[in-house]
Scaffold this motif. Structure first.
Motif, PDB file in Angstrom:
ATOM      1  N   HIS A  23       0.913  -1.006  -0.039  1.00 54.57           N
ATOM      2  CA  HIS A  23      -0.002   0.028   0.193  1.00 54.57           C
ATOM      3  C   HIS A  23       0.833   1.316  -0.028  1.00 54.57           C
ATOM      4  CE1 HIS A  23       0.916  -1.091   4.311  1.00 54.57           C
ATOM      5  NE2 HIS A  23       0.883   0.598   4.168  1.00 54.57           N
ATOM      6  N   ASP A  24       0.288   2.358  -0.491  1.00 58.24           N
ATOM      7  CA  ASP A  24       0.889   3.765  -0.443  1.00 58.24           C
ATOM      8  C   ASP A  24       0.889   4.256   1.020  1.00 58.24           C
ATOM      9  OD1 ASP A  24       1.205   3.322  -3.197  1.00 58.24           O
ATOM     10  OD2 ASP A  24      -0.365   4.739  -3.592  1.00 58.24           O
ATOM     11  N   ARG A  25       1.733   4.801   1.340  1.00 53.61           N
ATOM     12  CA  ARG A  25       1.745   5.662   2.780  1.00 53.61           C
ATOM     13  C   ARG A  25       1.533   7.016   2.394  1.00 53.61           C
ATOM     14  NH1 ARG A  25       2.835   3.101   7.464  1.00 53.61           N
ATOM     15  NH2 ARG A  25       3.787   4.900   8.301  1.00 53.61           N
ATOM     16  N   ALA A  26       1.244   7.811   3.588  1.00 52.06           N
ATOM     17  CA  ALA A  26       0.901   9.198   3.270  1.00 52.06           C
ATOM     18  C   ALA A  26       1.769  10.133   2.501  1.00 52.06           C
ATOM     19  CB  ALA A  26       0.546   9.673   4.692  1.00 52.06           C
ATOM     20  N   ALA A  27       3.146   9.722   2.540  1.00 55.47           N
ATOM     21  CA  ALA A  27       4.176  10.512   2.096  1.00 55.47           C
ATOM     22  C   ALA A  27       3.950  10.374   0.370  1.00 55.47           C
ATOM     23  CB  ALA A  27       5.489  10.362   2.445  1.00 55.47           C
ATOM     24  N   TRP A  28       3.575   9.025  -0.018  1.00 48.43           N
ATOM     25  CA  TRP A  28       3.826   8.914  -1.418  1.00 48.43           C
ATOM     26  C   TRP A  28       3.193   9.895  -2.452  1.00 48.43           C
ATOM     27  CZ3 TRP A  28       6.410   5.729  -4.754  1.00 48.43           C
ATOM     28  CH2 TRP A  28       5.925   5.535  -5.890  1.00 48.43           C
ATOM     29  N   PRO A  29       2.385  10.428  -2.257  1.00 50.26           N
ATOM     30  CA  PRO A  29       1.413  11.350  -3.115  1.00 50.26           C
ATOM     31  C   PRO A  29       2.216  12.457  -3.438  1.00 50.26           C
ATOM     32  CG  PRO A  29      -0.170  10.549  -1.889  1.00 50.26           C
ATOM     33  CD  PRO A  29       0.806  10.094  -1.224  1.00 50.26           C
ATOM     34  N   TYR A  30       2.942  12.894  -2.404  1.00 51.89           N
ATOM     35  CA  TYR A  30       3.752  13.950  -2.493  1.00 51.89           C
ATOM     36  C   TYR A  30       5.101  14.034  -3.114  1.00 51.89           C
ATOM     37  CZ  TYR A  30       0.324  15.489   0.885  1.00 51.89           C
ATOM     38  OH  TYR A  30      -0.891  15.861   1.381  1.00 51.89           O
ATOM     39  N   TRP A  31       5.584  12.734  -3.118  1.00 48.16           N
ATOM     40  CA  TRP A  31       6.964  12.361  -3.497  1.00 48.16           C
ATOM     41  C   TRP A  31       7.019  11.493  -4.990  1.00 48.16           C
ATOM     42  CZ3 TRP A  31      11.861  13.888  -1.407  1.00 48.16           C
ATOM     43  CH2 TRP A  31      11.629  14.541  -0.267  1.00 48.16           C
ATOM     44  N   ARG A  32       5.768  10.884  -5.471  1.00 51.14           N
ATOM     45  CA  ARG A  32       5.517  10.065  -6.516  1.00 51.14           C
ATOM     46  C   ARG A  32       6.583  10.681  -7.572  1.00 51.14           C
ATOM     47  NH1 ARG A  32       0.421   7.185  -8.587  1.00 51.14           N
ATOM     48  NH2 ARG A  32       1.313   6.075 -10.282  1.00 51.14           N
ATOM     49  N   ASP A  33       6.153  12.008  -7.993  1.00 51.72           N
ATOM     50  CA  ASP A  33       7.014  12.415  -9.305  1.00 51.72           C
ATOM     51  C   ASP A  33       8.233  12.457  -9.158  1.00 51.72           C
ATOM     52  OD1 ASP A  33       4.282  12.678 -10.366  1.00 51.72           O
ATOM     53  OD2 ASP A  33       3.877  14.839 -10.045  1.00 51.72           O
ATOM     54  N   LEU A  34       8.864  12.626  -8.004  1.00 50.06           N
ATOM     55  CA  LEU A  34      10.230  12.545  -7.794  1.00 50.06           C
ATOM     56  C   LEU A  34      10.948  11.158  -7.677  1.00 50.06           C
ATOM     57  CD1 LEU A  34      10.875  15.527  -5.127  1.00 50.06           C
ATOM     58  CD2 LEU A  34      11.533  15.572  -7.442  1.00 50.06           C
ATOM     59  N   LEU A  35       9.925  10.348  -7.087  1.00 51.26           N
ATOM     60  CA  LEU A  35      10.427   8.835  -7.015  1.00 51.26           C
ATOM     61  C   LEU A  35      10.545   8.177  -8.150  1.00 51.26           C
ATOM     62  CD1 LEU A  35       8.874   8.192  -3.366  1.00 51.26           C
ATOM     63  CD2 LEU A  35      11.206   8.480  -3.967  1.00 51.26           C
ATOM     64  N   GLU A  36       9.430   8.055  -8.775  1.00 53.23           N
ATOM     65  CA  GLU A  36       9.290   7.201  -9.987  1.00 53.23           C
ATOM     66  C   GLU A  36      10.154   7.126 -11.145  1.00 53.23           C
ATOM     67  OE1 GLU A  36       5.213   7.613 -11.353  1.00 53.23           O
ATOM     68  OE2 GLU A  36       4.558   5.961  -9.904  1.00 53.23           O
ATOM     69  N   PRO A  37      10.965   8.432 -11.506  1.00 54.58           N
ATOM     70  CA  PRO A  37      11.795   8.222 -12.451  1.00 54.58           C
ATOM     71  C   PRO A  37      13.159   7.724 -11.876  1.00 54.58           C
ATOM     72  CG  PRO A  37      10.845  10.643 -12.389  1.00 54.58           C
ATOM     73  CD  PRO A  37      10.354   9.852 -11.155  1.00 54.58           C
ATOM     74  N   VAL A  38      13.378   7.638 -10.767  1.00 52.94           N
ATOM     75  CA  VAL A  38      14.527   7.008 -10.113  1.00 52.94           C
ATOM     76  C   VAL A  38      14.423   5.482  -9.963  1.00 52.94           C
ATOM     77  CG1 VAL A  38      16.078   6.890  -8.104  1.00 52.94           C
ATOM     78  CG2 VAL A  38      15.135   9.181  -8.750  1.00 52.94           C
ATOM     79  N   LEU A  39      13.215   5.430  -9.466  1.00 50.41           N
ATOM     80  CA  LEU A  39      12.749   4.033  -9.277  1.00 50.41           C
ATOM     81  C   LEU A  39      12.890   3.295 -10.648  1.00 50.41           C
ATOM     82  CD1 LEU A  39       9.407   3.870  -6.964  1.00 50.41           C
ATOM     83  CD2 LEU A  39      11.995   3.411  -6.445  1.00 50.41           C
ATOM     84  N   THR A  40      12.118   3.679 -12.040  1.00 41.45           N
ATOM     85  CA  THR A  40      12.071   3.047 -13.096  1.00 41.45           C
ATOM     86  C   THR A  40      13.582   2.913 -13.960  1.00 41.45           C
ATOM     87  OG1 THR A  40      11.494   5.123 -14.167  1.00 41.45           O
ATOM     88  CG2 THR A  40       9.721   3.543 -13.557  1.00 41.45           C
ATOM     89  N   GLY A  41      14.517   4.232 -13.477  1.00 37.85           N
ATOM     90  CA  GLY A  41      15.762   4.221 -14.227  1.00 37.85           C
ATOM     91  C   GLY A  41      16.427   3.139 -13.596  1.00 37.85           C
ATOM     92  N   ALA A  42      16.310   2.758 -12.214  1.00 34.73           N
ATOM     93  CA  ALA A  42      17.229   1.632 -11.626  1.00 34.73           C
ATOM     94  C   ALA A  42      16.957   0.289 -11.962  1.00 34.73           C
ATOM     95  CB  ALA A  42      16.988   1.893  -9.868  1.00 34.73           C
ATOM     96  N   VAL A  43      15.485   0.060 -12.375  1.00 30.78           N
ATOM     97  CA  VAL A  43      15.278  -1.312 -12.613  1.00 30.78           C
ATOM     98  C   VAL A  43      15.031  -1.526 -14.299  1.00 30.78           C
ATOM     99  CG1 VAL A  43      14.041  -1.616 -10.606  1.00 30.78           C
ATOM    100  CG2 VAL A  43      12.617  -1.081 -12.653  1.00 30.78           C
TER     101      VAL A  43
END
Length: 205
Positions: free
Chosen positions: A72-92
């Motif tokens: 599940h998503d926790r409370a901080a995810w919606p605020y950080w998603r746009d910053l996190l997703e490019p790093v996550l997808t780039g790493a994998v």
């Protein structure tokens, strides 16, 4: 549950995944106020003695320590998603999974002089996903032990680690060590025989 029952695709040492563009995420993380770190750390679900003084901001987490398939998503995810997703997808990117899932995503901040004591990730939910680190801030005195050897991971280089073998971290420098740490698995990969069927409600997520 033995390591023999783990996902055979997981590394048994370390797997270097290459450089990732962390600039935007790194800039946002490095200006986070101390009170945000303190509040998020106080509410974190991953409370283990081996983590010592390491603080966390948890964005996604598993529903149960027994199963990685429901998260599940926790409370901080919606605020950080746009910053996190490019790093996550780039790493994998090199895994090539059409239906990859990130069940756990978090920041881990280890203070100067901090330690994470020797341990293995023993809960069943850690047996299947790849465990990946992306350093956002570190120093030459930060040493970790994975796959039977001491290592130093440089900033911006994604690496999969063996979380099922003994591992530890020591920050011998004079600055904090901050890593983005997450898990990743292929939803198309057949479930292992030892795993119980996922409840219908969870399977529909």
């Amino acid at each position: 549950m033995s390591v023999a029952l783990a996902n055979p695709r997981k590394t048994r040492a370390v797997r270097m995944l290459g450089p990732v563009d962390i600039a935007a995420l790194q800039a946002a993380v490095l200006v986070l106020p101390e009170q945000v770190w303190d509040a998020e750390n106080a509410a974190k679900p991953n409370r283990f003695e081996v983590l010592d003084a390491t603080r966390h901001i948890v964005f996604r987490f598993v529903d149960s320590p027994r199963d990685w398939r429901a998260s599940h998503d926790r409370a901080a995810w919606p605020y950080w998603r746009d910053l996190l997703e490019p790093v996550l997808t780039g790493a994998v990117r090199d895994y090539g999974y059409a239906c990859g899932v990130f069940p756990r995503v978090m920041l881990a901040r280890m203070p100067a002089g901090g330690v994470i004591h020797p341990h293995v990730d023993a809960n069943p939910a850690a047996k299947w996903p790849h465990k990946i680190h992306v350093p956002l801030s570190t120093n030459a005195g930060t040493i970790c032990f994975f796959g039977g050897a001491e290592r130093h991971f440089p900033v911006g280089e994604a690496v999969e680690v063996d979380n099922l073998g003994p591992h530890w971290v020591r920050n011998g420098g004079d600055t904090d060590r901050i890593h983005l740490i997450f898990e990743y698995y292929d939803a198309d990969q057949p479930d292992p025989d030892w795993l119980e069927p996922l409840p219908r409600a969870s399977a529909a997520r």
